[in-house]
Design an enzyme around this catalytic site. Structure first.
Site, short mmCIF file in Angstrom:
data_model
loop_
_atom_site.label_atom_id
_atom_site.label_comp_id
_atom_site.label_asym_id
_atom_site.label_seq_id
_atom_site.Cartn_x
_atom_site.Cartn_y
_atom_site.Cartn_z
N ASP A 53 -18.21 5.39 -44.91
CA ASP A 53 -19.50 4.76 -44.62
C ASP A 53 -19.37 3.35 -44.08
O ASP A 53 -20.34 2.75 -43.63
CB ASP A 53 -20.43 4.80 -45.84
CG ASP A 53 -19.90 3.97 -46.99
OD1 ASP A 53 -18.93 3.22 -46.79
OD2 ASP A 53 -20.47 4.08 -48.09
N TRP A 177 4.73 -6.80 -11.46
CA TRP A 177 5.15 -6.24 -10.18
C TRP A 177 6.66 -6.07 -10.22
O TRP A 177 7.38 -6.95 -10.68
CB TRP A 177 4.75 -7.18 -9.02
CG TRP A 177 5.30 -6.66 -7.73
CD1 TRP A 177 4.83 -5.62 -6.99
CD2 TRP A 177 6.49 -7.13 -7.07
NE1 TRP A 177 5.64 -5.41 -5.90
CE2 TRP A 177 6.67 -6.31 -5.93
CE3 TRP A 177 7.42 -8.12 -7.32
CZ2 TRP A 177 7.74 -6.48 -5.04
CZ3 TRP A 177 8.49 -8.30 -6.45
CH2 TRP A 177 8.62 -7.48 -5.32
N LYS A 453 -0.08 7.55 2.25
CA LYS A 453 0.26 6.68 1.11
C LYS A 453 -0.82 5.62 1.07
O LYS A 453 -0.93 4.79 1.97
CB LYS A 453 1.64 6.06 1.33
CG LYS A 453 2.04 5.07 0.25
CD LYS A 453 3.46 4.58 0.51
CE LYS A 453 3.84 3.43 -0.41
NZ LYS A 453 5.12 2.83 -0.01
N TRP A 454 -1.67 5.67 0.05
CA TRP A 454 -2.82 4.75 -0.07
C TRP A 454 -2.41 3.58 -0.96
O TRP A 454 -2.29 3.74 -2.16
CB TRP A 454 -4.01 5.52 -0.66
CG TRP A 454 -5.28 4.73 -0.82
CD1 TRP A 454 -5.44 3.57 -1.50
CD2 TRP A 454 -6.58 5.06 -0.30
NE1 TRP A 454 -6.75 3.15 -1.44
CE2 TRP A 454 -7.47 4.05 -0.71
CE3 TRP A 454 -7.07 6.11 0.47
CZ2 TRP A 454 -8.83 4.08 -0.40
CZ3 TRP A 454 -8.42 6.14 0.78
CH2 TRP A 454 -9.29 5.12 0.36
N ASP A 455 -2.25 2.43 -0.35
CA ASP A 455 -1.73 1.25 -1.05
C ASP A 455 -2.88 0.29 -1.37
O ASP A 455 -3.99 0.41 -0.83
CB ASP A 455 -0.70 0.58 -0.13
CG ASP A 455 0.30 -0.29 -0.88
OD1 ASP A 455 0.10 -0.55 -2.07
OD2 ASP A 455 1.29 -0.72 -0.23
N MET A 456 -2.63 -0.67 -2.22
CA MET A 456 -3.64 -1.67 -2.62
C MET A 456 -2.86 -2.83 -3.21
O MET A 456 -2.33 -2.72 -4.31
CB MET A 456 -4.55 -1.02 -3.68
CG MET A 456 -5.86 -1.69 -3.96
SD MET A 456 -5.71 -3.23 -4.84
CE MET A 456 -7.39 -3.59 -5.19
N ASN A 457 -2.78 -3.93 -2.47
CA ASN A 457 -1.78 -4.94 -2.80
C ASN A 457 -2.27 -6.25 -3.38
O ASN A 457 -1.53 -7.24 -3.33
CB ASN A 457 -0.93 -5.23 -1.56
CG ASN A 457 0.15 -4.19 -1.37
OD1 ASN A 457 1.06 -4.10 -2.18
ND2 ASN A 457 0.03 -3.36 -0.36
N ASP A 523 7.81 -0.93 -6.90
CA ASP A 523 8.57 -1.36 -5.73
C ASP A 523 10.03 -1.61 -6.08
O ASP A 523 10.85 -1.85 -5.20
CB ASP A 523 7.96 -2.64 -5.14
CG ASP A 523 6.78 -2.32 -4.24
OD1 ASP A 523 6.63 -1.15 -3.87
OD2 ASP A 523 6.01 -3.25 -3.93
C1 DGJ Z 1 3.63 -2.22 -1.41
C2 DGJ Z 1 4.20 -0.85 -1.65
O1 DGJ Z 1 4.44 -0.64 -3.00
C3 DGJ Z 1 5.47 -0.70 -0.82
O2 DGJ Z 1 6.07 0.55 -1.07
C4 DGJ Z 1 5.12 -0.86 0.64
O3 DGJ Z 1 4.29 0.18 1.04
C5 DGJ Z 1 4.46 -2.21 0.87
N1 DGJ Z 1 3.35 -2.41 -0.01
C6 DGJ Z 1 3.99 -2.33 2.29
O4 DGJ Z 1 3.29 -3.47 2.52
#
Ligand code: DGJ
Length: 687
Positions: A53, A177, A453-457, A523
């Protein structure tokens, strides 16, 4: 048999999975309270259990609620925090009923005064001990009524209660990273512990899941409660331990602390799924349970063999030319690669990270005839064609940004912080997602692209939306916008396969895996560093989703020198790829690589579709009659796992017979080749 049952007199619900039970109860105050999560119980047994409770004194404590709300004598972490127009906060539930159908339970609640409805969703499957939970909030007013919006300060997907046992140990990952998914196990403090990402992506720094055990579980023994959030944006999971002996509470959902938005009359809000699993087989069984669940209920194409990929990033960086890519493609095909991915640097003025993002047409100087001729040659070499994109980003130095400076996340009178010289496009805007879908759809159609490969940095900063009346919604709606573009693309191109990536493993989660096929998990391609990264990733995510490349030695990130065989063996633990500069590999290296790719193709069905057992400096995969072991480190007798003791296995290479009973107890005599960083792949077949 997975099912949901209900005991009317006690208002107790029981969810039954193959090897666990989950029970909740609507208490006398109409509040849904936790009853049981653990070993299987019958409905009668669950109904007879007392409810925790939560009240321990006039300074009442909390815990044990299915959704910890604010209001009354509750002082724990609220999962749902709302503020009404009259200044009142909190929720007092009225139970409105429930629906049970096909492994699903929906419990309908509403505030007894304010126009706030909430349905708690539960789902169980025949083939899994995972319980999926989420909720829908509803503003019960109508758009035409005079009802004011309701301010949402926090809306988790679910609260989980883990029985208070002797100790509470948490397993989770930390990272950065190039060093993602580092597993940590730590005793839970008597405190509120927050796991979170405030970056707009699920993040490198922690992955949105948590495992709880009493402190004694290991890979093969012990009770483990685990929870995984299927969300790719910012998130928060809060664990709370108090010393009064109540259940250990874990509440989680999308968004980080401090974000608020308004639920409008007539509007509904669906949370992502925050799924949980109870296992009695330690961390190994817990992971295998998640792997099976991801294959059966998350991945779009779970049963497809993942190809051996060549990716040009480490070889050429932004220096992408038709000649350079062609030279790599010829060698990659000769090694046995099945798909060639041209990474960053093929478009706009993208000759470094300073320009071009947003201008998604082939660089006119580098590819005066478009990508067509290169694609054609890659296909003639017998490989599929893949291409890198980063749709959510723009460089200020791009035609797109010059034309649409208002499309990026920004705030008036605040600087636009650039990270990697780029800004984030606001995917909460439908004009932006329409634009993204259109060019992606065009690109995929034009070149019959097999793989994106769809990236986002970069993380979000200055996440504003000037002119929008409720801008903080973008934290959720950006992620939904990404999902919607991915979903549309897959619908429009059923043969397209997608790899999720965010500067390595910055967005590796079940939300992305529901609409991608593989994840670029880091990476960092140094085989030694990868061992720990892959170990952390494998806690929840299956090997078939884990892209792993063999690159050069010395490694470009760490400068470490590693034998080619070791690099291959470690990358074979997932979906093998090659990412080295093949133009510099010697004939001897190319010959060895060719052999290694052959070995991988032979073990691939076991690695990609088998059950995974993490051993001491080794990973074992088991499918049908076959066992594959990837081992490194030192000579020893390596104890295998998960075999039926009466079976007999034959070593494919030597013909030596091994009784499974001795493999499990005395171990497989492991004699690694001489030299630095020795490693091996062993193959056994049941006689
Ligand atoms: C970050 C990715 O993790 C890498 O493998 C590579 O695609 C670079 N970006 C490219 O800018």
């Amino acid at each position: 048999m997975s099912q949901v049952s209900f005991d009317e007199p006690t208002r107790t619900f029981l969810l039954t999975t193959p090897a666990s039970s989950y029970a909740l109860r609507i208490d006398a105050d109409d509040n849904p309270r936790h009853v049981h999560w653990g070993a299987p119980l019958t409905l009668g047994q669950a109904a007879a259990l007392p409810t925790h409770d939560g009240v321990t004194s006039s300074f009442a404590s909390t815990g044990g609620e299915e959704l910890a709300v604010e209001g009354g004598a509750r002082f724990g972490v609220p999962a749902l925090l709302v503020r009404y127009a009259d200044g009142a906060r909190g929720v007092e539930w009225a139970y409105e009923g429930h629906d049970i159908a096909e492994g699903r339970l929906h419990v309908r609640l509403r505030d007894h005064h304010h126009p706030l409805g909430c349905t708690l969703h539960y789902a169980v499957h025949e083939d899994s001990d995972v319980v999926e939970r989420s909720l829908t909030l509803r503003h019960l007013g109508t758009a035409e009524s005079a009802d004011a919006p309701i301010e949402i300060l926090r809306c988790d997907a679910a609260s989980w209660s883990v029985p208070a046992v002797s100790g509470v140990r948490l397993s989770h990952t930390v990272g950065e990273w190039s060093g993602e998914t580092q597993l940590r196990r730590t005793e839970a403090p008597y405190a509120e512990t927050v796991f979170t990402s405030r970056r707009g992506v699920s993040g490198h720094y922690g992955n949105p899941w948590l495992m709880v055990d009493a402190g004694g579980a290991d890979e093969s023994h012990g009770e483990v409660w685990s929870m995984v959030l299927a969300w790719s944006g910012s998130w928060r999971i809060t664990a709370q331990r108090d010393h009064t002996g109540g259940p250990f509470t874990v509440t989680g959902g999308a968004g980080h602390d401090g974000l608020t938005w308004r639920l409008l009359p007539g509007e509904s809000h669906e949370t992502p799924v925050f799924a949980g699993q109870f296992s009695r087989g330690g961390f190994g069984a817990t992971s295998r349970g998640w792997h099976r669940y991801v294959a059966a209920h998350v991945l779009p194409c779970p049963d497809e063999v993942r190809p051996v990929i060549y990716n040009s990033w480490e070889a050429t960086g932004w220096d992408v030319t038709p000649e350079g890519q062609r030279a790599l493609a010829v060698r990659a095909a000769d090694l046995g690669a099945e798909l060639f991915v041209v990474d960053d640097g093929w478009f706009g003025q993208r000759t470094s990270d300073r320009a071009g993002l947003g201008d998604w047409h082939p660089n006119p100087e580098r590819f005066p005839h478009g990508l067509g001729p290169l694609v054609e040659e890659i296909r003639q070499l017998g490989m599929g064609f893949g291409l890198w994109v980063e749709p959510e980003m723009t460089n200020p130095d791009s035609d797109l940004y010059r034309e649409h400076p208002d499309w990026v996340l920004h705030m008036p009178h605040r600087r636009r912080t650039e990270l990697r010289h780029q800004l984030v496009l606001n995917f909460a805007r439908t004009d932006v997602t329409e634009w993204a879908f259109k060019w992606l759809d065009g690109l995929v159609s034009t070149y019959a692209i097999d793989y994106l490969k769809w990236d986002m940095n970069r993380a979000f900063t200055e996440a504003g939306w000037p002119g929008h009346p409720d801008a903080e919604r973008l934290w959720t709606d950006h992620t939904r916008g990404v999902y919607s573009v991915l979903d549309r693309l897959r619908r429009a191109h059923p043969d397209l396969r997608i790899e999720g990536c965010a500067g390595g493993g910055g967005r590796a989660d079940l939300g992305m895996l529901a609409r991608t096929d593989q994840t670029w998990i880091s990476d960092n391609t140094d085989a030694d560093d990868r061992i720990a990264i892959q170990h952390g990733y494998s806690q929840i995510y299956p090997a078939r989703t884990m892209s792993a490349w063999v690159t050069d030695s010395p490694n470009p990130h760490t400068a470490r020198i590693t034998p080619l065989s070791h690099r291959f063996h470690i990358a074979m633990a997932g979906a093998l790829g090659i990412g080295g500069d093949l133009s510099r590999w010697t004939e001897a290296e190319l010959t060895e690589a060719r052999e290694m790719v052959g070995v991988y193709k032979e073990i691939r069905p076991v690695v990609q579709f088998g059950e995974q057992f993490r051993l001491d400096d080794a990973v074992q995969y088991h499918a049908g009659d076959r066992v594959v072991v990837i081992a490194w480190g030192r000579d020893r007798d390596l104890r295998l796992a998960g075999l039926s003791p009466t079976d007999v296995y034959v070593d494919d290479a030597t013909g030596t017979e091994h009784h499974a009973a001795t493999l499990l107890t005395h171990g497989l005599p492991l004699r690694l080749p001489a030299g630095e960083r020795p490693s091996a792949v062993l193959r056994l077949t049941r006689r």
